[in-house]
Design an enzyme around this catalytic site. Structure first.
Site, PDB file in Angstrom:
ATOM      1  N   ASN A   1       0.859  -1.200   0.000  1.00 40.90           N
ATOM      2  CA  ASN A   1       0.000   0.000   0.000  1.00 40.90           C
ATOM      3  C   ASN A   1       0.896   1.251   0.000  1.00 40.90           C
ATOM      4  OD1 ASN A   1      -2.384   1.455   0.002  1.00 40.90           O
ATOM      5  ND2 ASN A   1      -2.564   1.444   2.213  1.00 40.90           N
ATOM      6  N   LEU A   2       1.803   1.253  -0.952  1.00 39.16           N
ATOM      7  CA  LEU A   2       2.892   2.241  -0.956  1.00 39.16           C
ATOM      8  C   LEU A   2       2.414   3.658  -1.259  1.00 39.16           C
ATOM      9  CD1 LEU A   2       5.595   0.166  -2.892  1.00 39.16           C
ATOM     10  CD2 LEU A   2       5.143   0.246  -0.423  1.00 39.16           C
ATOM     11  N   HIS A   3       3.018   4.630  -0.574  1.00 42.85           N
ATOM     12  CA  HIS A   3       2.747   6.049  -0.851  1.00 42.85           C
ATOM     13  C   HIS A   3       4.101   6.744  -1.033  1.00 42.85           C
ATOM     14  CE1 HIS A   3       3.921   6.533   3.316  1.00 42.85           C
ATOM     15  NE2 HIS A   3       2.954   5.708   3.690  1.00 42.85           N
TER      16      HIS A   3
ATOM     17  N   HIS B   1       7.000   5.878   1.357  1.00 45.11           N
ATOM     18  CA  HIS B   1       7.743   4.639   1.059  1.00 45.11           C
ATOM     19  C   HIS B   1       8.674   4.859  -0.140  1.00 45.11           C
ATOM     20  CE1 HIS B   1       3.967   2.661   2.751  1.00 45.11           C
ATOM     21  NE2 HIS B   1       4.916   2.147   3.498  1.00 45.11           N
TER      22      HIS B   1
ATOM     23  N   LYS C   1       8.908   8.395  10.751  1.00 45.00           N
ATOM     24  CA  LYS C   1       7.523   8.581  11.226  1.00 45.00           C
ATOM     25  C   LYS C   1       7.211   7.570  12.324  1.00 45.00           C
ATOM     26  CE  LYS C   1       3.457   7.454  10.527  1.00 45.00           C
ATOM     27  NZ  LYS C   1       2.964   6.296   9.980  1.00 45.00           N
ATOM     28  N   ASP C   2       7.675   6.335  12.139  1.00 45.96           N
ATOM     29  CA  ASP C   2       7.494   5.324  13.182  1.00 45.96           C
ATOM     30  C   ASP C   2       8.743   5.365  14.066  1.00 45.96           C
ATOM     31  OD1 ASP C   2       4.941   4.164  12.276  1.00 45.96           O
ATOM     32  OD2 ASP C   2       6.093   3.694  10.492  1.00 45.96           O
TER      33      ASP C   2
ATOM     34  N   GLN D   1       9.462   2.436  16.427  1.00 42.39           N
ATOM     35  CA  GLN D   1       9.866   1.263  15.643  1.00 42.39           C
ATOM     36  C   GLN D   1      11.325   1.389  15.209  1.00 42.39           C
ATOM     37  OE1 GLN D   1       7.423  -0.745  12.466  1.00 42.39           O
ATOM     38  NE2 GLN D   1       8.694   0.453  11.081  1.00 42.39           N
TER      39      GLN D   1
ATOM     40  N   MET E   1       2.741  11.430   5.979  1.00 42.96           N
ATOM     41  CA  MET E   1       2.194  10.423   5.052  1.00 42.96           C
ATOM     42  C   MET E   1       2.163   9.063   5.723  1.00 42.96           C
ATOM     43  SD  MET E   1       3.456  11.251   1.280  1.00 42.96           S
ATOM     44  CE  MET E   1       3.234  12.877   0.593  1.00 42.96           C
TER      45      MET E   1
ATOM     46  N   SER F   1      -0.052   4.969   5.366  1.00 45.29           N
ATOM     47  CA  SER F   1      -1.103   4.144   4.749  1.00 45.29           C
ATOM     48  C   SER F   1      -2.418   4.351   5.483  1.00 45.29           C
ATOM     49  CB  SER F   1      -0.731   2.673   4.830  1.00 45.29           C
ATOM     50  OG  SER F   1       0.509   2.465   4.243  1.00 45.29           O
TER      51      SER F   1
HETATM   52  O1  PAF Z   1       6.681  -0.130   9.137  1.00 44.64           O
HETATM   53  C1  PAF Z   1       6.156  -1.105   8.575  1.00 44.64           C
HETATM   54  O2  PAF Z   1       5.568  -0.996   7.505  1.00 44.64           O
HETATM   55  C2  PAF Z   1       6.247  -2.467   9.238  1.00 44.64           C
HETATM   56  O3  PAF Z   1       6.161  -2.380  10.619  1.00 44.64           O
HETATM   57  C3  PAF Z   1       7.494  -3.264   8.819  1.00 44.64           C
HETATM   58  C4  PAF Z   1       8.766  -2.583   9.273  1.00 44.64           C
HETATM   59  C5  PAF Z   1       7.522  -3.427   7.308  1.00 44.64           C
HETATM   60  C6  PAF Z   1       7.465  -4.662   9.443  1.00 44.64           C
HETATM   61  O4  PAF Z   1       6.353  -5.381   9.021  1.00 44.64           O
END
Ligand code: PAF
Length: 281
Positions: free
Chosen positions: A32-34, A37, A150-151, A154, A185, A187
């Site tokens: 679901n690329l934007h 990504h 953004k994350d 993570q 941005m 998803s």
């Molecule tokens: O950030 C994401 O899209 C997901 O958490 C990742 C890093 C692809 C792991 O599934």
């Protein structure tokens, strides 16, 4: 562009590139690329000879089956976008390829960091992320892996995992890509109604306002965050958290800490929006 969902083919291709002395950058995605990504893919092509993108909706990082089922799958559009961004290989394994026929028992977890903020609201989410990212690192053995800022949580969890598990991979943090009105941005923005989309940039406005107040000398972070929560709640958000934390560790900052990050998460309708600002005082 090579498209494969087969581990054997992936490994053979990577072996051949490595024998030719080529460097590899990985961009892990759930599809679901934007534009956010795609900016990671551009960066991958800039820093390495080969850009590998993984498209895999990772079931073990979703705490609710409904969210997993509802997650948009846009394979054809993703492939077209990756092709036009000169991606070299797309790996899109099935769930069975990644996890086998039965539920896998092995988990990779960065303790503490996985339980706070986003992790406090989404139990098991980060161990799902680190488990799949560790597997993708093992499968693709990249020189670089690029993750969006953004994350933020993570990103720092993955940085810690790489350091502590001795992966020989350089983690590249890529700045948040924003819409013109400041909305980060994501998803998840696709879940917003037209009216919610107009309100969505308030999350960014709220954290920018906190940053401004801190730069002007305000030091009671808790009060600033409570005010910001009230502000976005007035706009129709259901705030989860807005917090000022220390960069890198996400610990509560002391008065001497200069390198800060404001992290925020709030629901707007069906979308759980995330944002953050990294800055120094
Ligand atoms: O950030 C994401 O899209 C997901 O958490 C990742 C890093 C692809 C792991 O599934």
């Amino acid at each position: 562009m090579i498209e494969t969902s087969d581990i054997q083919q992936l490994r053979q291709q990577i072996k051949s590139w490595k024998q030719q002395g080529k460097t590899i950058a990985l961009v892990a995605t759930m599809g679901n690329l934007h534009q956010g990504h795609l900016s990671l893919v551009k960066e991958a092509k800039r820093i390495a000879d080969i850009a590998i993108v993984t498209l895999f909706v990772n079931p073990i990082q979703f705490d609710k089956n409904k969210d997993l089922d509802d997650y948009p799958r846009t394979y054809e559009a993703d492939i077209a976008a990756l092709e036009s961004h000169h991606c070299d290989l797309v790996f899109s394994p099935s769930v069975e390829t990644m996890y086998g026929k039965t539920e896998t028992a092995t988990r990779v977890e960065v303790t503490h960091l996985s339980d706070i903020l986003e992790g406090a609201s989404r139990s098991g989410h980060f161990s799902g992320v680190t488990t799949v990212v560790a597997k993708l690192f093992n499968l693709t053995t990249p020189d670089f892996a690029i993750f969006g800022q953004k994350d933020y949580q993570q990103l720092i969890i993955i940085q810690q995992m790489v350091q502590e598990l001795n992966y020989d991979i350089e983690i590249i943090s890529h700045p948040i890509v924003r819409e013109k009105d400041g909305l980060a941005m994501s998803s998840r923005n696709g879940y917003l109604t037209k009216d919610e989309r107009k309100v969505a940039p308030y999350l960014n406005k709220a954290i920018k306002h906190i940053k401004l107040q801190i730069l002007e000398g305000a030091s009671n972070y808790q009060v600033l965050c409570e005010q910001a929560n009230a502000l976005i709640a007035e706009q129709g958000f259901r705030p989860d958290y807005i917090e000022v934390r220390r960069q890198g560790s996400l610990l509560e900052p002391s008065a001497e800490d200069c390198d800060l990050v404001i992290v925020a998460s709030a629901w707007l309708g069906k979308a759980r929006l995330l944002d953050n600002i990294v800055f120094s005082v």
